[in-house]
Design an enzyme around this catalytic site. Structure first.
Site, PDB file in Angstrom:
ATOM      1  CB  ALA A 134      33.873  38.914  26.121  1.00  0.00           C
ATOM      2  N   PRO A 138      39.726  47.373  27.853  1.00  0.00           N
ATOM      3  CG  PRO A 138      41.493  47.363  26.323  1.00  0.00           C
ATOM      4  CD  PRO A 138      40.059  46.974  26.480  1.00  0.00           C
ATOM      5  CB  SER A 142      34.121  49.257  37.956  1.00  0.00           C
ATOM      6  OG  SER A 142      35.088  48.548  38.674  1.00  0.00           O
ATOM      7  CB  THR A 170      36.769  33.549  33.022  1.00  0.00           C
ATOM      8  OG1 THR A 170      37.286  34.528  33.916  1.00  0.00           O
ATOM      9  CG2 THR A 170      36.875  32.172  33.653  1.00  0.00           C
ATOM     10  CG  ASP A 256      19.581  40.720  38.982  1.00  0.00           C
ATOM     11  OD1 ASP A 256      20.501  41.467  39.371  1.00  0.00           O
ATOM     12  OD2 ASP A 256      18.513  41.138  38.498  1.00  0.00           O
ATOM     13  NE  ARG A 259      27.225  41.954  40.206  1.00  0.00           N
ATOM     14  CZ  ARG A 259      26.831  43.113  39.721  1.00  0.00           C
ATOM     15  NH1 ARG A 259      25.645  43.592  40.030  1.00  0.00           N
ATOM     16  NH2 ARG A 259      27.613  43.811  38.923  1.00  0.00           N
ATOM     17  N   GLY A 358      50.522  30.004  60.782  1.00  0.00           N
ATOM     18  CA  GLY A 358      51.962  30.272  60.845  1.00  0.00           C
ATOM     19  C   GLY A 358      52.692  29.823  59.597  1.00  0.00           C
ATOM     20  CD  GLU A 382      29.932  37.846  36.684  1.00  0.00           C
ATOM     21  OE1 GLU A 382      30.558  37.935  35.615  1.00  0.00           O
ATOM     22  OE2 GLU A 382      28.701  37.907  36.755  1.00  0.00           O
TER      23      GLU A 382
END
Ligand SMILES: Cc1cc2nc3c(=O)[nH]c(=O)nc-3n(C[C@H](O)[C@H](O)[C@H](O)COP(=O)(O)OP(=O)(O)OC[C@H]3O[C@@H](n4cnc5c(N)ncnc54)[C@H](O)[C@@H]3O)c2cc1C
Length: 405
Positions: A134, A138, A142, A170, A256, A259, A358, A382
């Site tokens: 976590a 809010p 980033s 998550t 590190d 990611r 398609g 992440e």
């Protein structure tokens, strides 16, 4: 130092087993859990027990989930270790279903954080638990240095008291533990941000809601309120000291390791899209010829070849980032290369595959339309595409985060 581009032989059984799980367990229930958002995928309980067994018995620590990415001491010997084996397992499982991989007990991104930075005592204490992560709030996505959740030390009880709000966690509902980022002192900036392991059963951490999402609907995404949430001092990961010179390094180190794993998820999903598309193209009479130049083939075959080239670049960058982690080489830049390339490729390829196939690509008869929805998150969490590019630019230009933002 030379890098061998083949999958190391010792990991082939793991890759085979993970692929079997993806094919026989994930794919058959993939649509079901996409439609039944927030329903717990029971099939995974049995699988998690199986994985624990696989991980215990391996000399690589990793296995197929996200839990084993611990850094080892530097050595002269080149090794392919748990970062690589974990990524390889994840590629296969996400070829099956990304949402189900994210729902696997005891393999959360919080587990990677614990594996990356916990001390030996903590590692033992949290062993066998499922940990979510976590960071996001809010007002802080980033820019994770902007988090407002506070951690105040209570000398009387030897506990930290956490207060704040966390969103987009998550596996937040299902996990046993949540690794929470909080600041010891906002005036000291990023150096004061520490991570704390909070038991899900802690009465101070209240589940506020579960999100409804575009994709990865099998995975629960929770929002929490931390209201005087008391956490024992021993649950702080890393050093409790605020070292202004080291800054953010402690908590950021986790990225590190994680990611490249998210990049691996994208690689697996991209491969699923490409394989499905190649099959449908073949049914339509379009054969891809690897011995002929793309421009002398049909437009569909040429596009397919271009997508495969992107896929290979993403895959190799991902493997390189994990290999560097296994060999104790600084890999922040390469972790971002991998995440940026694999995340973008996955979104791009999935949508192009839908178009090439398609109406069949757009319908629910196949999983392709679902993969196109699932893939988007891999270019967001992440660290988004734009943030990875920012990190890369800073490193290449030698700029600090204050100089280039
Ligand atoms: C399904 C899901 C699961 C998640 N799981 C977790 C989890 O387990 N734990 C957790 O902590 N978080 C999780 N997240 C949160 C995720 O990491 C954030 O959504 C992500 O970091 C982006 O933050 P934001 O949503 O606040 O977007 P913002 O930071 O507000 O960004 C909005 C847009 O602006 C762009 N942008 C931002 N800053 C810059 C800049 N400096 N330069 C250029 N462009 C910029 C971004 O790239 C993005 O396109 C999850 C999110 C989702 C949707």
């Amino acid at each position: 130092m030379p890098m061998n581009l083949e999958v190391p032989k010792k990991f082939l059984p793991l890759v085979g087993q993970a692929h079997q799980v993806a094919e026989e367990i994930f794919r058959p229930v993939s649509r079901k859990y996409d439609q039944e958002e927030h329903a717990y995928p029971r099939e995974l309980d049995m699988l998690a027990a199986l994985l624990d067994g696989m991980n215990d018995g391996s000399d690589m620590g990793g296995g197929a989930g996200a839990g084993g990415v611990r850094r080892q001491e530097q050595s002269d010997e080149i090794r392919n270790g748990s970062n690589m084996s974990t990524a390889l397992g994840i590629v296969e499982l996400c070829w099956g279903d990304v949402g189900l991989l994210l729902s696997m007990p005891r393999q959360g991104l919080g587990n990677s954080a614990i594996a990356s930075v916990a001390n030996d005592e903590q590692l033992k204490r949290f062993d066998g638990k499922w940990a979510a992560m976590a960071i996001t709030e809010p007002e802080a996505g980033s820019d994770s240095a902007a988090i407002r959740t506070t951690a105040e030390y209570d000398e009387r009880t030897g506990e930290y008291i956490l207060n704040g709000e966390k969103i987009y966690v998550t596996s937040g509902e299902r996990a046993d533990l949540v690794v929470v980022w909080a600041t010891l002192d906002r005036s000291l900036g990023r150096a004061a941000i520490k991570s704390f392991v909070v038991e899900r059963s802690n009465p101070g951490m209240k589940l506020d809601r579960l999100e409804h999402k575009l994709g990865i609907r099998a995975s629960d995404t929770a929002a929490f309120i931390l209201d005087d949430c008391r956490v024992p001092r021993e649950n702080l990961l890393g050093s409790p000291e605020v070292d202004v010179k080291r800054g953010f390094a402690g908590v950021m180190q986790t990225f590190d390791n994680t990611r490249p794993l998210v990049a691996a998820m994208a690689v697996g999903l991209t491969r699923a899209c490409l394989e499905q598309t190649q099959e449908l193209l073949a049914e339509a009479g379009v054969e891809v010829d690897y011995d002929k130049p793309a421009q002398s083939q049909s437009a569909a075959a040429a596009e397919y070849l271009a997508m495969e080239a992107d896929f290979e670049a993403a895959r190799l960058l991902t493997m390189q980032a994990t290999w560097m982690a296994d060999n104790s080489k600084p890999n922040s830049l390469h972790a971002s290369y991998a995440k940026a390339k694999a995340g973008r490729t996955c979104v791009d390829v999935a949508l192009r595959c839908v178009r090439l196939c398609g109406s069949r690509g757009f319908g629910e008869e196949l999983l392709l339309e679902k993969w196109a929805r699932d893939g988007k998150i891999l270019d967001i969490f992440e660290g988004t595409q734009q943030i990875q590019l920012l990190i890369i630019a800073r490193q290449l230009l030698g700029k600090s985060s204050a100089e280039l933002r």
